[in-house]
Design an enzyme around this catalytic site. Structure first.
Site, mmCIF file in Angstrom:
data_model
loop_
_atom_site.group_PDB
_atom_site.id
_atom_site.type_symbol
_atom_site.label_atom_id
_atom_site.label_comp_id
_atom_site.label_asym_id
_atom_site.label_seq_id
_atom_site.Cartn_x
_atom_site.Cartn_y
_atom_site.Cartn_z
ATOM 1 N N HIS A 94 89.170 0.235 73.738
ATOM 2 C CA HIS A 94 89.195 -1.086 73.807
ATOM 3 C C HIS A 94 88.788 -1.845 72.620
ATOM 4 C CE1 HIS A 94 89.980 -1.723 78.591
ATOM 5 N NE2 HIS A 94 90.703 -0.642 77.803
ATOM 6 N N TYR B 185 86.083 -11.039 82.147
ATOM 7 C CA TYR B 185 85.032 -11.449 82.449
ATOM 8 C C TYR B 185 85.164 -12.938 82.946
ATOM 9 C CZ TYR B 185 82.417 -7.344 80.793
ATOM 10 O OH TYR B 185 81.848 -6.207 80.866
ATOM 11 N N PRO C 28 74.361 -4.987 86.130
ATOM 12 C CA PRO C 28 75.362 -4.223 85.643
ATOM 13 C C PRO C 28 76.272 -4.964 84.691
ATOM 14 C CG PRO C 28 75.895 -5.011 87.755
ATOM 15 C CD PRO C 28 74.351 -5.189 87.676
ATOM 16 N N LYS D 150 75.574 -1.537 80.596
ATOM 17 C CA LYS D 150 74.500 -1.048 79.646
ATOM 18 C C LYS D 150 73.820 0.064 80.262
ATOM 19 C CE LYS D 150 75.552 -3.644 76.317
ATOM 20 N NZ LYS D 150 76.244 -2.789 75.214
ATOM 21 N N TYR E 273 77.674 -5.941 72.791
ATOM 22 C CA TYR E 273 78.326 -5.388 73.576
ATOM 23 C C TYR E 273 78.820 -3.958 72.950
ATOM 24 C CZ TYR E 273 82.105 -5.251 77.234
ATOM 25 O OH TYR E 273 82.677 -4.840 78.527
HETATM 26 P P1 FAD Z 1 70.866 8.450 87.526
HETATM 27 O O1 FAD Z 1 72.542 8.391 87.090
HETATM 28 O O2 FAD Z 1 70.761 7.513 88.653
HETATM 29 O O3 FAD Z 1 70.657 9.914 87.739
HETATM 30 C C1 FAD Z 1 69.557 10.297 88.335
HETATM 31 C C2 FAD Z 1 69.722 11.522 89.302
HETATM 32 O O4 FAD Z 1 68.653 11.883 89.691
HETATM 33 C C3 FAD Z 1 70.745 11.553 90.193
HETATM 34 O O5 FAD Z 1 71.656 12.485 90.099
HETATM 35 C C4 FAD Z 1 69.697 11.552 91.559
HETATM 36 O O6 FAD Z 1 70.411 12.290 92.394
HETATM 37 C C5 FAD Z 1 68.660 12.393 91.075
HETATM 38 N N1 FAD Z 1 67.474 12.135 91.593
HETATM 39 C C6 FAD Z 1 66.684 11.239 92.208
HETATM 40 N N2 FAD Z 1 65.939 11.470 93.141
HETATM 41 C C7 FAD Z 1 65.513 12.901 92.689
HETATM 42 C C8 FAD Z 1 64.560 13.585 93.047
HETATM 43 N N3 FAD Z 1 63.591 13.435 93.568
HETATM 44 N N4 FAD Z 1 64.480 15.053 92.818
HETATM 45 C C9 FAD Z 1 65.609 15.591 91.987
HETATM 46 N N5 FAD Z 1 66.536 14.671 91.638
HETATM 47 C C10 FAD Z 1 66.522 13.360 91.862
HETATM 48 N N6 FAD Z 1 75.838 0.791 85.021
HETATM 49 C C11 FAD Z 1 76.981 0.561 84.108
HETATM 50 O O7 FAD Z 1 76.721 0.327 82.976
HETATM 51 N N7 FAD Z 1 78.050 -0.041 84.569
HETATM 52 C C12 FAD Z 1 78.396 -0.094 86.004
HETATM 53 O O8 FAD Z 1 79.282 -0.490 86.511
HETATM 54 C C13 FAD Z 1 77.247 0.458 86.846
HETATM 55 N N8 FAD Z 1 77.364 0.438 88.288
HETATM 56 C C14 FAD Z 1 76.290 1.256 88.850
HETATM 57 C C15 FAD Z 1 76.687 1.296 90.445
HETATM 58 C C16 FAD Z 1 75.493 1.685 91.051
HETATM 59 C C17 FAD Z 1 75.759 1.991 92.577
HETATM 60 C C18 FAD Z 1 74.330 2.166 90.551
HETATM 61 C C19 FAD Z 1 72.905 2.831 91.369
HETATM 62 C C20 FAD Z 1 74.217 2.130 89.212
HETATM 63 C C21 FAD Z 1 75.185 1.650 88.173
HETATM 64 N N9 FAD Z 1 75.042 1.422 86.867
HETATM 65 C C22 FAD Z 1 76.133 0.807 86.195
HETATM 66 C C23 FAD Z 1 73.944 1.810 86.524
HETATM 67 C C24 FAD Z 1 74.173 3.277 85.455
HETATM 68 O O9 FAD Z 1 75.156 4.069 86.584
HETATM 69 C C25 FAD Z 1 72.918 3.845 85.395
HETATM 70 O O10 FAD Z 1 72.207 3.105 84.415
HETATM 71 C C26 FAD Z 1 73.022 5.331 84.886
HETATM 72 O O11 FAD Z 1 73.507 6.220 85.959
HETATM 73 C C27 FAD Z 1 71.612 6.016 84.420
HETATM 74 O O12 FAD Z 1 71.493 7.269 84.358
HETATM 75 P P2 FAD Z 1 70.277 7.892 84.836
HETATM 76 O O13 FAD Z 1 70.483 9.338 84.619
HETATM 77 O O14 FAD Z 1 69.312 7.360 84.267
HETATM 78 O O15 FAD Z 1 70.096 7.933 86.420
HETATM 79 C C1 DHB Z 2 82.314 -2.093 84.356
HETATM 80 C C2 DHB Z 2 81.204 -2.482 84.878
HETATM 81 C C3 DHB Z 2 80.544 -3.529 84.177
HETATM 82 O O1 DHB Z 2 79.251 -4.074 84.456
HETATM 83 C C4 DHB Z 2 81.060 -4.108 83.152
HETATM 84 O O2 DHB Z 2 80.533 -5.087 82.348
HETATM 85 C C5 DHB Z 2 82.238 -3.703 82.420
HETATM 86 C C6 DHB Z 2 82.843 -2.534 83.180
HETATM 87 C C7 DHB Z 2 82.982 -0.952 85.116
HETATM 88 O O3 DHB Z 2 82.457 -0.336 86.087
HETATM 89 O O4 DHB Z 2 84.192 -0.627 84.889
#
Ligand code: FAD
Ligand code: DHB
Length: 392
Positions: free
Chosen positions: A72, A201, A293, A297, A385
Site C-alpha cells: 500500500h 482511519y 494498536p 506498530k 507510519y
Molecule cells: P507475542 O506475539 O505475544 O509472542 C509471545 C509468544 O510467547 C506467544 O506465542 C506466547 O504464547 C508465548 N508465551 C507466553 N508466555 C510464555 C511462557 N511462559 N512460556 C513460553 N512461551 C510463552 N499489533 C499491531 O501492530 N496491529 C494489530 O492489529 C495488533 N492486534 C493485536 C491484537 C491482540 C489481541 C494482541 C494481543 C496484540 C495485537 N497487536 C497488534 C500487537 C502485536 O501482535 C504484537 O506487538 C506482536 O505479536 C509482538 O510480538 P512478540 O513476539 O513480542 O509477542
Molecule cells: C491493522 C491494525 C492497526 O492497528 C492498524 O493501524 C492498521 C491495520 C490491522 O489489523 O489490519
C-alpha cells in the site's frame, strides 16, 4: 541440555531472533507454551513496515510475502464525511507498507526454522528461570511430562505481555511506565471484498473506526468501544450499522458487507519497562513494551528489538565484545519511545475520549486539518507510519 541462546516465546520476536542468529551460525532453542496450530492461527497485526519487509527478504523468508502480501502506498484519514489521502510513497521518498498478516509471518518463520533443523518446543509448561544474573542461566520447563533443564549463555524473553520473563527483572531495578486508555477496539473479520484500495482511519462523533484488509475475500475492521463491554452485546447487525455510521461520506462510497466470521474486543494500553535487560536476560517485543494498536506498530517494534539483540549477540560470539549487549536496552528504548509517542499521538488524535469537551474536540479537528493540509505534518505522519529506518 545446553544452548547458546534460550528463547522464550515463538511469536514474531522469538522466531525472528532464532532465524537472525542462525544466519550468523549461532544456535538457539525456542520454547513456546501454546501449540503450533494455535500460534499459527492467532489473528493479530496486519501491517508490515518497509524495514520489516526488507529484513524478511534479506533473511530469505520473504518469498510467500512477496506473492501474497499487498503493498500500500497511502492511507486515508476520514473526518467530516470526507476522505483525505496521505501519500506515504511520495512523502517518504518511495517507502511503503505491506499488508501481510502476522500469523502468516509466524508460519513462514516456523517453517524456515524447522527446515534448518532448529529446535522449537511447543506446548511447554511451568517455565521458570534461574541464575539470570550469572553467566550460566537456566530455563526450567516441562515438555511431554518430562522436566527439562535448558542451560544457556543468554536468555531472550520474547514471551509477550503476559509472559513470565519480565518478572525476573528485580523490582528494585525496574521502572514501569504505563497508560490505560478509556476505550478498547472491537475487531471483526468480514467475508467481503475490500471496501477501499487503502486503509481508512476515521474520526467520528460516535468514535474511531478503521477499515483494513487481510485478503481479497477477508476484511479486518475495528470500531472504538467501551473496553469493559462484552462482545455478546454486539450483534453482527449492530457492528455493521456502527461501521456505516462512522464511515459515512458525502460521496458515493459504500461499505461492502458480508458475514462476520470473527469478532472480539481488545483493551488498549501503553506500557514500557526500563531497562529491557538484567544480567543475562534480555527482553524483546511485547514482553518489554506495548503500544495501542493504531498505526500497527507492535509487531514491527518487536522485530527492531531482536535485530539489535541478534547483532549484539553476534558481536559477543564472533569478537568477544560485550559493548552492544551493554547498550542493548538504551539502543532499543530510543525507538521504543519514538513509537510509543507516535501510537499515543494517533490514538489521541482519532478517538473520542469519555471526558472530552467541545474544546478538546476542536483541538482534535485542528490537528486533523493540519495533518492532512500541511506537507510538513503529512510527512511526519508518513515517515513514522512506514517506519523510521533502523538506527544502526
Ligand atoms: P507475542 O506475539 O505475544 O509472542 C509471545 C509468544 O510467547 C506467544 O506465542 C506466547 O504464547 C508465548 N508465551 C507466553 N508466555 C510464555 C511462557 N511462559 N512460556 C513460553 N512461551 C510463552 N499489533 C499491531 O501492530 N496491529 C494489530 O492489529 C495488533 N492486534 C493485536 C491484537 C491482540 C489481541 C494482541 C494481543 C496484540 C495485537 N497487536 C497488534 C500487537 C502485536 O501482535 C504484537 O506487538 C506482536 O505479536 C509482538 O510480538 P512478540 O513476539 O513480542 O509477542
Ligand atoms: C491493522 C491494525 C492497526 O492497528 C492498524 O493501524 C492498521 C491495520 C490491522 O489489523 O489490519
Amino acid at each position: 541440555m545446553h544452548t547458546p541462546v534460550g528463547i522464550i516465546g515463538a511469536g514474531p520476536a522469538g522466531l525472528f531472533l532464532a532465524l537472525l542468529l542462525s544466519l550468523e551460525g549461532i544456535d538457539s532453542v525456542v520454547i513456546e507454551n501454546r501449540s503450533r496450530a494455535e500460534v499459527e492461527s492467532t489473528i493479530r497485526a496486519g501491517v508490515l513496515e518497509q524495514g520489516t519487509v526488507d529484513l524478511m527478504v534479506e533473511m530469505g523468508i520473504g518469498e510467500r510475502m512477496r506473492y501474497e502480501g499487498v503493498v500500500h502506498h497511502g492511507i486515508e484519514l476520514r473526518f467530516d464525511r470526507r476522505g483525505h489521502r496521505i501519500n506515504l510513497h511520495e512523502l517518504t521518498n518511495g517507502r511503503a507498507i505491506m499488508i501481510y498478516p502476522q500469523h502468516e509471518v509466524v508460519k513462514d518463520c516456523i517453517a524456515a526454522r524447522l527446515q534448518q533443523g532448529g529446535q522449537i518446543f511447543f506446548n511447554v509448561q511451568d517455565v521458570q528461570l534461574a541464575g539470570v544474573d550469572s553467566d550460566q542461566p537456566v530455563i526450567h520447563f516441562r515438555h511431554e511430562q518430562e522436566q527439562v533443564e535448558l542451560h544457556c549463555d543468554f536468555i531472550a524473553g520474547c514471551d509477550g505481555f503476559h509472559g513470565v520473563s519480565r518478572a525476573y527483572i528485580p523490582l528494585s531495578v525496574q521502572q514501569v511506565y504505563s497508560r490505560a486508555y478509556p476505550f478498547g477496539w472491537l475487531g471483526i473479520l468480514l467475508q467481503a471484498p475490500p471496501s477501499a484500495r487503502e486503509l481508512i482511519y476515521a474520526y467520528h462523533q460516535r468514535g474511531f473506526a478503521l477499515v483494513s484488509t487481510r485478503s481479497p475475500q477477508l476484511q479486518r475492521m475495528y470500531i472504538q468501544c467501551d473496553p469493559q463491554d462484552d462482545i455478546a452485546n454486539w450483534s453482527d447487525e449492530m457492528i455493521i450499522e456502527e461501521l456505516q455510521a462512522r464511515l459515512v461520506t458525502d460521496d458515493d462510497w459504500q461499505l461492502r458487507v458480508g458475514p462476520i466470521v470473527q469478532k472480539n474486543i481488545v483493551a488498549m494500553r501503553s506500557f514500557v519497562i526500563e531497562p529491557m535487560q538484567y544480567g543475562r536476560l534480555f527482553l524483546a517485543g511485547d514482553a518489554a513494551h506495548i503500544v495501542p494498536p493504531i498505526g500497527a506498530k507492535g509487531l514491527n517494534l518487536a522485530i527492531a528489538d531482536v535485530r539489535h539483540l541478534a547483532r549484539a549477540l553476534t558481536r559477543f560470539y564472533q569478537q568477544q565484545r560485550e559493548d552492544l549487549l551493554a547498550a542493548y536496552s538504551a539502543t532499543c528504548l530510543k525507538r521504543v519511545w519514538r513509537t510509543e509517542h507516535f501510537s499515543w499521538w494517533m490514538t489521541s488524535m482519532l478517538h473520542r475520549f469519555p471526558d472530552d469537551d467541545p474544546f478538546q474536540q476542536r483541538m482534535q479537528r485542528a490537528q486533523l486539518d493540519y495533518t492532512v493540509g500541511s506537507q510538513a505534518a503529512s510527512m511526519s505522519l508518513a515517515e513514522n507510519y512506514v517506519g523510521l529506518p533502523f538506527s544502526v
